[in-house]
Design a protein around this motif. Sequence first.
Motif, PDB file in Angstrom:
ATOM      1  N   GLY A   1      58.565 -10.369  23.082  1.00 42.70           N
ATOM      2  CA  GLY A   1      58.169  -9.496  21.990  1.00 42.70           C
ATOM      3  C   GLY A   1      57.915  -8.083  22.480  1.00 42.70           C
ATOM      4  O   GLY A   1      57.796  -7.840  23.682  1.00 42.70           O
ATOM      5  N   GLY A   2      57.843  -7.152  21.553  1.00 43.32           N
ATOM      6  CA  GLY A   2      57.567  -5.768  21.929  1.00 43.32           C
ATOM      7  C   GLY A   2      57.619  -4.860  20.723  1.00 43.32           C
ATOM      8  O   GLY A   2      57.983  -5.281  19.617  1.00 43.32           O
TER       9      GLY A   2
ATOM     10  N   CYS B   1      60.208 -12.944  18.979  1.00 45.12           N
ATOM     11  CA  CYS B   1      59.824 -11.861  18.078  1.00 45.12           C
ATOM     12  C   CYS B   1      60.790 -10.671  18.192  1.00 45.12           C
ATOM     13  O   CYS B   1      61.910 -10.771  17.696  1.00 45.12           O
ATOM     14  CB  CYS B   1      58.366 -11.484  18.292  1.00 45.12           C
ATOM     15  N   LEU B   2      60.437  -9.583  18.882  1.00 43.60           N
ATOM     16  CA  LEU B   2      61.415  -8.496  19.011  1.00 43.60           C
ATOM     17  C   LEU B   2      62.696  -9.027  19.662  1.00 43.60           C
ATOM     18  O   LEU B   2      63.802  -8.606  19.303  1.00 43.60           O
ATOM     19  CB  LEU B   2      60.835  -7.348  19.851  1.00 43.60           C
TER      20      LEU B   2
ATOM     21  N   GLU C   1      64.759 -10.441  16.966  1.00 40.07           N
ATOM     22  CA  GLU C   1      65.301  -9.381  16.098  1.00 40.07           C
ATOM     23  C   GLU C   1      66.501  -8.719  16.779  1.00 40.07           C
ATOM     24  O   GLU C   1      67.540  -8.479  16.148  1.00 40.07           O
ATOM     25  CB  GLU C   1      64.198  -8.349  15.794  1.00 40.07           C
TER      26      GLU C   1
ATOM     27  N   GLU D   1      62.658  -0.480  12.164  1.00 35.38           N
ATOM     28  CA  GLU D   1      61.568  -0.029  13.043  1.00 35.38           C
ATOM     29  C   GLU D   1      62.018   1.191  13.853  1.00 35.38           C
ATOM     30  O   GLU D   1      61.195   2.022  14.237  1.00 35.38           O
ATOM     31  CB  GLU D   1      61.152  -1.171  13.992  1.00 35.38           C
TER      32      GLU D   1
ATOM     33  N   ARG E   1      52.837 -12.246  14.992  1.00 35.25           N
ATOM     34  CA  ARG E   1      52.254 -10.928  15.280  1.00 35.25           C
ATOM     35  C   ARG E   1      53.365  -9.885  15.148  1.00 35.25           C
ATOM     36  O   ARG E   1      53.929  -9.438  16.137  1.00 35.25           O
ATOM     37  CB  ARG E   1      51.696 -10.939  16.712  1.00 35.25           C
TER      38      ARG E   1
ATOM     39  N   ARG F   1      55.554  -6.904  12.219  1.00 36.08           N
ATOM     40  CA  ARG F   1      55.546  -6.149  10.979  1.00 36.08           C
ATOM     41  C   ARG F   1      56.931  -6.180  10.319  1.00 36.08           C
ATOM     42  O   ARG F   1      57.064  -5.968   9.139  1.00 36.08           O
ATOM     43  CB  ARG F   1      55.181  -4.696  11.310  1.00 36.08           C
ATOM     44  N   TYR F   2      57.949  -6.447  11.125  1.00 37.04           N
ATOM     45  CA  TYR F   2      59.330  -6.446  10.614  1.00 37.04           C
ATOM     46  C   TYR F   2      59.850  -7.876  10.538  1.00 37.04           C
ATOM     47  O   TYR F   2      59.382  -8.755  11.284  1.00 37.04           O
ATOM     48  CB  TYR F   2      60.221  -5.582  11.526  1.00 37.04           C
TER      49      TYR F   2
HETATM   50  N1  LIG Z   1      55.497  -9.035  18.395  1.00 40.54           N
HETATM   51  C1  LIG Z   1      56.667  -8.437  18.317  1.00 40.54           C
HETATM   52  O1  LIG Z   1      57.570  -8.628  19.125  1.00 40.54           O
HETATM   53  C2  LIG Z   1      56.869  -7.465  17.186  1.00 40.54           C
HETATM   54  C3  LIG Z   1      58.321  -7.164  16.921  1.00 40.54           C
HETATM   55  C4  LIG Z   1      58.532  -5.927  16.057  1.00 40.54           C
HETATM   56  N2  LIG Z   1      58.056  -4.762  16.719  1.00 40.54           N
HETATM   57  C5  LIG Z   1      57.866  -6.127  14.697  1.00 40.54           C
HETATM   58  O2  LIG Z   1      56.844  -5.569  14.399  1.00 40.54           O
HETATM   59  O3  LIG Z   1      58.377  -6.897  13.922  1.00 40.54           O
END
Ligand SMILES: NC(=O)CC[C@H](N)C(=O)O
Length: 261
Positions: free
Chosen positions: A85-86, A113-114, A117, A137, A189, A191-192
């Motif tokens: 994630g990030g 997560c990221l 995506e 994002e 955790r 937002r996207y």
């Molecule tokens: N925790 C994450 O990897 C967040 C992924 C991305 N930045 C989002 O907000 O969706």
Amino acid sequence: MIEWDQIVHSIRKPIQEVTVSIVGKYTEFPDAYKSLVEALNHGAISNKVKVKINWVNSREKEEKPINEKLIGEKLQNSHAILVPGGFGDDGVEGKILAINYARKNNIPFFGICLGMELAIIEFARNIVKLEDAHSEEFHNCKHPIVKLAGDQDDDLGGTMRLGAYKCNTNASSKMMDAYSNTTISERHRHRYIINSDYKDDLEKNGLLCSGISEDGTCIEAVELESHPWFIGVQFHPEFQSKLFSPHPLFVSFIKAAVNKI
Ligand SMILES: NC(=O)CC[C@H](N)C(=O)O
């Protein structure tokens, strides 16, 4: 006591060693990925192997811009590749190149997560041929494969989609094979989210949406049907892994890495 003995034996006398590359932007501060490394260790212990982490920094450096060749060199000894994630666009194109390498070379890939995506963005750009695909994002684009979740605004702070959500897994998927359960609950955790308008395009081209939130609004997991192990999840399975209860996705990921030895 027997359980402890087995764990200690697995740690002291692993049968083999697997190299897992973690591609991120905070690689010089491994504590940033502490729960991830512990979850990989749990998966390794349960497979009776040892995991060696190959830290790969995805950030562009002015003197050495990241490109396909450089990423290939950094990843060439990997039995598996993980993109965690990030937040923010720093290092994002390097992570996309790493995902491309894992997909093309049939190396087990785990996107969290990221990482998930970006895996979908890589697939959309190179397989679905939506060349401009990206995440809202980072910038506005013609194909916002990743978009702001409906209940979010783009302020930073503690307003993200947080905590546990239930998810239904597809009955014939690697997700289901790993969990042996059609309903799971995982911690979030972010937002996207993945833009469901592209679900049919992704699936028609071989990227199965294998986990959908209980309320049907979020694609929570994807997997490549034609790949030995290529899974992306919107949630953070590493937060729930324990020594005596290793997370099933990490157990399955490390097993796939062992198969690459
Ligand atoms: N925790 C994450 O990897 C967040 C992924 C991305 N930045 C989002 O907000 O969706």
